[in-house]
Every structure is written in structure tokens, then in C-alpha cells.
Design a protein around this motif. Structure first.
Motif, mmCIF file in Angstrom:
data_model
loop_
_atom_site.group_PDB
_atom_site.id
_atom_site.type_symbol
_atom_site.label_atom_id
_atom_site.label_comp_id
_atom_site.label_asym_id
_atom_site.label_seq_id
_atom_site.Cartn_x
_atom_site.Cartn_y
_atom_site.Cartn_z
ATOM 1 N N SER A 167 0.822 -1.206 0.000
ATOM 2 C CA SER A 167 0.000 0.000 0.000
ATOM 3 C C SER A 167 0.858 1.257 0.000
ATOM 4 N N ASP A 168 0.208 2.369 -0.295
ATOM 5 C CA ASP A 168 0.846 3.657 -0.102
ATOM 6 C C ASP A 168 1.034 3.906 1.396
ATOM 7 N N ILE A 169 1.861 4.871 1.716
ATOM 8 C CA ILE A 169 2.089 5.230 3.118
ATOM 9 C C ILE A 169 1.006 6.209 3.572
ATOM 10 N N GLU A 170 0.446 5.907 4.734
ATOM 11 C CA GLU A 170 -0.624 6.731 5.309
ATOM 12 C C GLU A 170 -0.078 7.466 6.532
ATOM 13 N N LEU A 171 -0.230 8.771 6.552
ATOM 14 C CA LEU A 171 0.306 9.595 7.640
ATOM 15 C C LEU A 171 -0.831 10.309 8.363
ATOM 16 N N ARG A 194 1.742 9.260 13.250
ATOM 17 C CA ARG A 194 1.530 7.813 13.047
ATOM 18 C C ARG A 194 1.582 7.515 11.554
ATOM 19 N N VAL A 195 2.505 6.620 11.164
ATOM 20 C CA VAL A 195 2.661 6.243 9.767
ATOM 21 C C VAL A 195 2.280 4.773 9.630
ATOM 22 N N VAL A 211 4.354 2.914 12.542
ATOM 23 C CA VAL A 211 5.500 3.629 13.114
ATOM 24 C C VAL A 211 4.972 4.899 13.771
ATOM 25 N N TYR A 212 5.429 5.143 14.992
ATOM 26 C CA TYR A 212 5.015 6.331 15.741
ATOM 27 C C TYR A 212 6.247 7.196 16.012
ATOM 28 N N PHE A 213 6.154 8.480 15.636
ATOM 29 C CA PHE A 213 7.270 9.403 15.798
ATOM 30 C C PHE A 213 6.922 10.479 16.827
ATOM 31 N N ASN A 214 7.918 10.857 17.600
ATOM 32 C CA ASN A 214 7.796 12.002 18.492
ATOM 33 C C ASN A 214 7.798 13.270 17.638
#
Length: 237
Positions: A167-171, A194-195, A211-214
Motif C-alpha cells: 500500500s501507499d504510506i498513510e500519515l 503515526r505512519v 510507526v510512531y514518531f515524536n
């Protein structure tokens, strides 16, 4: 409704040869309602070789698989500028921000899927948490622990050898719940990036990557050419 009645036999032959180079001469003749001899004449006049078209198709499919591997979410993590400074730890604790992340996974996720979480940190300061769910039957995993490098190899191998859809990346932006706030060392209800990315087989999700980023440390952007770009907002440590 077919638009073939608006086309000449020559156009029908050339269109179908380009569309499906694995059709036989006899198949092309039948589709154009003509003879095999006429099909050969048209292909010869156009300097078109079905064998050449088949090789070209095979090369294009190889490129699709390579591009799919390049677009893996975990590959972007490793290609990020700050990745060379990063320690990645396998965690025994499954990390996610909301159970709703798993709503689209079929079956019993705790029995049918292998799952693993990773903590990405620089000088013991976390900047990212990643989690993956993999269908046990497809990936042949039923326990143990995969490093991030082993995970990428496993996913890449399946994308190259099995008919799968990446899939494409969802942000999205989410507010941190207790678990991720604690792990990422941020205040409760702090904004997180959240990606998400999935891999499907016949419309069924076989891999879920989160994936979760600060958001106070990391900037994210999407580039048509380079995909997901991950950079530090401020120095870590």
C-alpha cells in the motif's frame, strides 16, 4: 461494451499484443476476427516481436517488485539521515497507540499473526517506535524474535516472490496514550506522527506496519521521487 467495432483489425491486433504479449498468434487473430497470417504480417510490418514484448514485460515486472521493496516503510526508517546514529532495540512489549489500528486485520490477531515492536533511539533517547504484524501462514513465523534487518529481508523476499500488493504510506497525527507516552518519554496526549503501511494478498492484509514518531523531535514529508523523508527537528542529546 467493447469499442473494437470502431477500430481496424490492425489496431485491434497491435493493442492486444501490447496489452498482453503472452497471447498467441492464433489468439490475436481470433480477437481481431482475422487470420494468423494477417497477424504475422501486421507484427512484421510494425517490427514487433511477441518474444521481445514478453521480455520487456518481464523486466517491467522486476522493476515493480524492486520499487515495491524500496518503498517499504522500514526501509525508509533505515535510510533516514539519523538512522546511522540510531540504536534499534527489539522489545518484548507490543506497542501501539490504539486497538483500532488492528480493526482491518482478519481473524484472531493474537493467534494468526506474528508481531514485534522496535524502539529506535539516539543516545538512549527515543524518537520512534515501530510495530509489525505478519500473517503466520504466509511468512512462516511462529515465535522467536526478528531483528529489524531480518524483518526487512523477510518482507522483501515475499514481495519479490509472491503476488502481493504494497500500500501507499498513510500519515496521521494522533494523541499519545499511556503506553506510547511512557515509551517515547512525552506527556500524555502529546501529538505523535503515526505512519501506516500494509501488504495485501487478494485484498487480505498479510502485514501491518505502524510507526510512531515524536513530533517534537521529528519532521516528516512525502516526496514523489524519494517517498517518506524523515529528519530531526532538533538535535537529540
Amino acid at each position: 461494451m467493447s469499442d473494437y467495432k470502431w477500430k481496424t483489425k490492425k489496431e485491434i491486433i497491435l493493442e492486444n499484443a501490447q496489452k498482453d504479449p503472452f497471447l498467441k498468434i492464433e489468439d490475436l487473430a481470433k480477437l481481431a476476427d482475422t487470420t494468423s497470417r494477417y497477424v504475422r504480417t501486421i507484427l512484421s510490418e510494425g517490427n514487433i516481436s511477441l518474444m521481445g514484448l514478453r521480455k520487456q514485460y518481464a523486466r517491467s515486472m522486476e522493476n515493480i517488485y524492486k520499487n515495491a521493496v524500496d518503498k517499504l516503510l522500514f526501509n525508509y526508517l533505515q535510510q533516514a539521515t539519523l538512522a546511522r546514529l540510531t540504536d534499534t532495540l527489539n522489545l518484548n512489549e507490543l506497542l501501539f497507540n490504539s486497538p483500532q489500528e488492528f480493526n482491518d486485520l482478519p481473524g484472531n490477531i493474537w493467534e494468526d499473526y506474528y508481531y514485534q515492536s522496535y524502539l529506535h533511539q539516539i543516545k538512549e533517547k527515543p524518537w520512534c517506535v515501530s510495530t509489525v504484524f505478519l500473517d503466520k501462514d504466509l511468512y512462516g513465523l511462529n515465535g522467536g524474535s526478528l531483528s529489524e534487518n531480518e524483518l526487512i529481508l523477510e518482507l522483501s523476499n515475499k514481495l519479490e516472490t509472491v503476488d502481493l500488493e504494497l500500500s501507499d504510506i498513510e500519515l496521521e497525527i494522533e494523541l499519545s496514550t499511556n503506553q506510547l507516552a511512557r515509551i517515547l518519554d512525552v506527556a500524555l496526549l502529546s501529538p505523535l506522527f503515526r505512519v501506516k503501511q500494509t501488504i495485501k494478498q487478494d485484498a487480505r492484509i498479510t502485514a501491518l506496519m505502524l510507526v510512531y514518531f515524536n513530533s517534537k523531535q521529528i519532521t516528516l514529508s512525502l516526496s514523489y521521487k524519494d517517498g517518506l523523508l524523515i529528519n530531526r527537528k532538533t538535535l537529540v542529546g
